[in-house]
Design an enzyme around this catalytic site. Structure first.
Site, PDB file in Angstrom:
ATOM      1  CG  HIS A  50      -6.489  11.063  12.976  1.00  0.00           C
ATOM      2  ND1 HIS A  50      -7.078  10.745  11.777  1.00  0.00           N
ATOM      3  CD2 HIS A  50      -7.291  10.552  13.940  1.00  0.00           C
ATOM      4  CE1 HIS A  50      -8.182  10.039  12.009  1.00  0.00           C
ATOM      5  NE2 HIS A  50      -8.321   9.910  13.317  1.00  0.00           N
ATOM      6  CG  HIS A  56      -4.326   8.292  12.543  1.00  0.00           C
ATOM      7  ND1 HIS A  56      -3.206   8.985  12.935  1.00  0.00           N
ATOM      8  CD2 HIS A  56      -4.384   8.395  11.196  1.00  0.00           C
ATOM      9  CE1 HIS A  56      -2.614   9.503  11.873  1.00  0.00           C
ATOM     10  NE2 HIS A  56      -3.297   9.142  10.806  1.00  0.00           N
ATOM     11  CG  HIS A 115      -0.166   6.150   9.549  1.00  0.00           C
ATOM     12  ND1 HIS A 115      -1.481   5.882   9.264  1.00  0.00           N
ATOM     13  CD2 HIS A 115       0.031   7.432   9.170  1.00  0.00           C
ATOM     14  CE1 HIS A 115      -2.056   6.933   8.730  1.00  0.00           C
ATOM     15  NE2 HIS A 115      -1.169   7.899   8.676  1.00  0.00           N
ATOM     16  CD  GLU A 141      -2.671  11.698   8.367  1.00  0.00           C
ATOM     17  OE1 GLU A 141      -3.717  11.044   8.579  1.00  0.00           O
ATOM     18  OE2 GLU A 141      -1.588  11.168   8.076  1.00  0.00           O
ATOM     19  CG  HIS A 143      -1.949   1.012   1.296  1.00  0.00           C
ATOM     20  ND1 HIS A 143      -1.689   2.363   1.319  1.00  0.00           N
ATOM     21  CD2 HIS A 143      -3.294   0.913   1.322  1.00  0.00           C
ATOM     22  CE1 HIS A 143      -2.822   3.043   1.362  1.00  0.00           C
ATOM     23  NE2 HIS A 143      -3.813   2.179   1.371  1.00  0.00           N
TER      24      HIS A 143
END
Length: 453
Positions: free
Chosen positions: A379, A385, A349, A355, A306
């Protein structure tokens, strides 16, 4: 939704041929446009006398000596110079529109937060009075950082105008259709589109369909630009041709009007005797633009793993630290996911960036419950999160055939600075008090058995 009748008082330039009537394509282009033939001088920026009795005036978006590839300015040919739009200023209070630094010792920003959509207002709220600041970061006075807002509009601005000396505004509609009548032309904006309104540009906001709600990223720092694609190459992501700047349009109206300016976090208004939207012709590369998010071409993994979410960056505003943005605007839209033997949603992460996410429509794959259209989450930097329990279990046990993510469009305002909550965000906005409980059901799976998955 209610359709609003908005009289068209601006005289537009002749429409361009092609599918985007009233707009010119490109990002950072050197545009030229005139609403009357011969209004735009040729071969000179500042002739001794301009045609039609117009005044030549330059609007500079960067320092005069900025590097050539960053230098932005537009020459305007207008009925009156803008000094006629600036008289005695009177300070006004707009308590819901906040600027950084906005650190209240009674409000904590250390945590993971999520809000339900702000309800539509019953009062008459315009672009100026309907702005609700959720977070601030950096310092507006030193021109670093940003603020995030939600706008709630029920009324059009009438003989009322606004500009920000502090910032450019990235506007992300979620409900309702707006019209931005600016000095350089008209932008109509609906959900699934965004607009960038440059610092210093005067405009009026009207509702074409409402009530209207959406998100705003107020950028104090370097201007938004397209990200460097690196090995991706020349195509995909946001392509310059899909950005649209308006053709010239002007008003010649003698009517008492109000101009409000945001300057160093404060608001002042002045009374003038005419519409300030009187630019008959212009040329340059400092202009408002809009962009259809449905034209964003995502890229991703086609075998395994990913990639970082930075591959979904639409626009970026740089900081003094290379590769670490003042703001990134990131889009998560419909796309195919095909990676083999891979946990496909965003992984757990924490990182140095803060964010703030908003949902335009549909369901976000990492949070199938609770993050609804019009909602917002935060976050902050170095706070962990990731997926909730159900998202983790479903993704860990799914049949990994090719899968199309449909009915999804969320975005992220990401910054290198911590985002501080305002009092409104902490005490008045519909904060989900139990948001952190979405991770409480995550189970310990480790038992020391070799080879266990």
């Amino acid at each position: 939704m209610t359709t609003h009748t908005v009289p068209t008082r601006m005289q537009k330039a002749p429409s361009l041929a092609g599918p985007h009537e009233g707009y010119m394509p490109g990002f950072g282009n050197d545009y030229e446009t005139e609403a009357l033939p011969g209004a735009l001088p040729q071969s000179a920026n500042s002739p001794q006398k301009c045609n039609y009795g117009l005044y030549g005036e330059q609007l500079s978006g960067t320092a005069f000596t900025a590097p050539g590839h960053q230098n932005e300015r537009t020459w305007c040919y207008r009925i009156r110079p803008s000094v006629k739009h600036s008289r005695h200023y009177q300070k006004i209070e707009l308590p819901h529109w906040q600027s950084a630094p906005n650190v209240d010792l009674g409000v904590t920003s250390l945590g993971q937060y999520r809000w339900d959509p702000l309800p539509h207002a019953k009062d008459n709220l315009t672009w100026i009075t309907g702005m609700r600041t959720m977070t601030t970061a950096g310092d507006v006075n030193t021109q670093i950082g940003m603020a995030s807002h939600i706008y709630l509009l029920t009324s059009s601005m009438v003989d009322e105008y606004f500009f920000s000396a502090d910032s450019e505004l990235l506007v992300v509609p979620q409900e309702g259709i707006l019209r931005f009548s600016t000095e350089l032309g008209i932008i109509d904006l609906e959900p699934k589109e965004i607009a960038i309104i440059p610092r210093g540009l005067i405009y009026r906001v009207e509702i074409l369909e409402g009530p209207a709600r959406g998100f705003v990223c107020e950028n104090y720092g370097q201007k938004f630009e397209l990200p460097s694609r690196g090995p991706i190459g020349a195509n995909c992501m946001a392509n310059p041709r899909d950005f649209k700047a308006p053709v010239a349009a002007y008003e010649d109206r003698e009517v008492p009007s109000t101009v409000t300016v945001k300057w160093c976090g404060q608001f002042h208004k002045t009374q003038i005797g005419q519409s300030p939207l009187d630019v008959v012709a212009w040329h340059g590369n400092y202009a408002p633009v809009k962009y259809d998010l449905r034209t964003y071409c995502p890229v991703g993994a086609i075998l395994f793993d990913h990639p970082d979410p930075s591959i979904f960056t639409v626009l970026t505003a740089s900081s003094s630290q290379p590769g670490t943005a003042n703001i990134d605007f990131v889009l998560f839209r419909e796309r195919w996911v095909v990676a083999e033997d891979t946990f496909r949603p965003p992984w757990y992460h924490k990182n140095i960036m803060s964010e703030l996410m908003g949902n335009i429509y549909g369901q976000y794959d990492a949070k199938p419950q609770g993050f609804v259209p019009g909602g917002l989450s935060l976050h902050n930097m170095m706070l962990p999160h990731g997926p909730d329990r159900d998202a983790f279990e479903n993704a860990s046990n799914a049949n990994l055939g090719p899968d199309k993510l449909n009915n999804t469009m969320s975005f992220m305002f990401e910054t290198r600075f911590p985002q501080h909550l305002t009092k409104f965000a902490a005490a008045e906005a519909p904060l989900q008090d139990n948001y952190v409980d979405c991770w409480s059901g995550i189970e310990k799976k480790f038992d020391g058995t070799p080879g266990k998955k």
